[in-house]
Design an enzyme around this catalytic site. Sequence first.
Site, PDB file in Angstrom:
ATOM      1  N   ASP A   9      -1.978   4.120   1.272  1.00  0.00           N
ATOM      2  CA  ASP A   9      -2.221   2.892   0.520  1.00  0.00           C
ATOM      3  C   ASP A   9      -1.691   1.704   1.328  1.00  0.00           C
ATOM      4  O   ASP A   9      -0.871   1.880   2.235  1.00  0.00           O
ATOM      5  CB  ASP A   9      -1.501   2.984  -0.828  1.00  0.00           C
ATOM      6  CG  ASP A   9      -1.610   1.705  -1.631  1.00  0.00           C
ATOM      7  OD1 ASP A   9      -2.748   1.272  -1.893  1.00  0.00           O
ATOM      8  OD2 ASP A   9      -0.564   1.123  -1.976  1.00  0.00           O
ATOM      9  N   ASP A  11      -1.224  -2.184  -0.203  1.00  0.00           N
ATOM     10  CA  ASP A  11      -0.402  -3.130  -0.960  1.00  0.00           C
ATOM     11  C   ASP A  11       0.642  -2.392  -1.791  1.00  0.00           C
ATOM     12  O   ASP A  11       0.319  -1.566  -2.640  1.00  0.00           O
ATOM     13  CB  ASP A  11      -1.286  -3.992  -1.868  1.00  0.00           C
ATOM     14  CG  ASP A  11      -0.637  -5.328  -2.200  1.00  0.00           C
ATOM     15  OD1 ASP A  11       0.566  -5.489  -1.933  1.00  0.00           O
ATOM     16  OD2 ASP A  11      -1.331  -6.207  -2.721  1.00  0.00           O
ATOM     17  N   LYS A 181      -9.383   4.996  -6.064  1.00  0.00           N
ATOM     18  CA  LYS A 181      -8.274   5.883  -6.442  1.00  0.00           C
ATOM     19  C   LYS A 181      -7.939   5.700  -7.920  1.00  0.00           C
ATOM     20  O   LYS A 181      -7.886   4.568  -8.386  1.00  0.00           O
ATOM     21  CB  LYS A 181      -7.034   5.541  -5.594  1.00  0.00           C
ATOM     22  CG  LYS A 181      -7.195   5.754  -4.104  1.00  0.00           C
ATOM     23  CD  LYS A 181      -5.973   5.258  -3.332  1.00  0.00           C
ATOM     24  CE  LYS A 181      -5.804   3.751  -3.434  1.00  0.00           C
ATOM     25  NZ  LYS A 181      -4.685   3.224  -2.615  1.00  0.00           N
ATOM     26  N   ASP A 206       2.495   3.802  -3.391  1.00  0.00           N
ATOM     27  CA  ASP A 206       3.562   3.290  -4.251  1.00  0.00           C
ATOM     28  C   ASP A 206       3.227   3.353  -5.735  1.00  0.00           C
ATOM     29  O   ASP A 206       4.090   3.137  -6.575  1.00  0.00           O
ATOM     30  CB  ASP A 206       3.839   1.821  -3.898  1.00  0.00           C
ATOM     31  CG  ASP A 206       2.674   0.923  -4.308  1.00  0.00           C
ATOM     32  OD1 ASP A 206       2.858   0.079  -5.202  1.00  0.00           O
ATOM     33  OD2 ASP A 206       1.572   1.081  -3.753  1.00  0.00           O
TER      34      ASP A 206
END
Length: 254
Positions: A9, A11, A181, A206
Site C-alpha cells: 500500500d 498512503d 482492495k 496500514d
Amino acid sequence: MTYKGYLIDLDGTIYLGNQSIDAGKRFVDRLKEKNIPFLFVTNNTTKTPEAVKNRLHDSFDIDVSDETIYTASLATVDYMKDKGLGNRVYVIGEEGLKEAIFSSGFILDEENPDYVVVALDTDLTYEKLAVATLAIQKGAHFIGTNPDKNIPTDRGLMPGAGSLIASIETSTQTSAAYIGKPEAVMMEKALDRLKLNKNDVMMVGDNYETDIRAGIDNDIDTLLVLTGFTKKEDIPTLPISPTQVINSLDEWQV
C-alpha cells in the site's frame, strides 16, 4: 518465511498524506537492493501511475518505474474489459481514473451508459450524483472503485471513495460492484502483474479494512504496519489477526 515478492500500500504505509514515512523509503530501498519484486497496490484513483511515480520521486525521494504501480483505476478498466457489457461509461472521479478509462477505448455517456464508475471526487456536486443515480436506475452496471471510508492525511481521516459510493447505493437501492482492495479483482490482477503465486507474496499495509482484509480474504500473508489507519489499540478487537504486526517497516527484514 522468506517472500518472493510484496504487494505494498502507499498512503499510510510509504507516506502519510504529504508527510514522508522514512521507514517506508528504507523498506523499498531494501527490496530494490535485493532485487525482490514488488507492486504498489493502491486504491487511490485520483492520479495516473506516472503521476504517482513522479510524486514518489519528487516528494519522498523514492525512485520506481510506472510498472511498479497498480491503481484501482487500472483494475477497474481490467474489470470492465472482462465484463464486456459495452464501451459507454459515466464516471464520477478525478483525472487518474478518467485517463485510465478513456485511454482504454471507453467513451463518455451521461444518458445511457453501460457502466457508472464512482470513485473519490473532490469536486463532487449534486448534479454528478443525480446523473449517476438516474443512469443506474436505467440499468447501468454500478462500479465502486474502492470501499475506503476514509483517507489518512496529515489533516486527519478525510472522506474516501466509499463514502461517496454509499450515498449512491442509498439513492439507487443498488449495491456497487467493488474493485479495489480488499476485493479479489484487484488482488488477482496484481498477482498476474507480479507473475507470482499468492503463497509467495506478502501484502503490506496500514489499513486493516482494506489492505489486510485484501490479504486475508484472498489467502495472502499480511503485514500490518501501525503508521496510518489502524491503530495499536485496535489490534485486540480485529476479527482475524494479520500474519504479522509491526510498528515500523524498519522492523521488517526482507
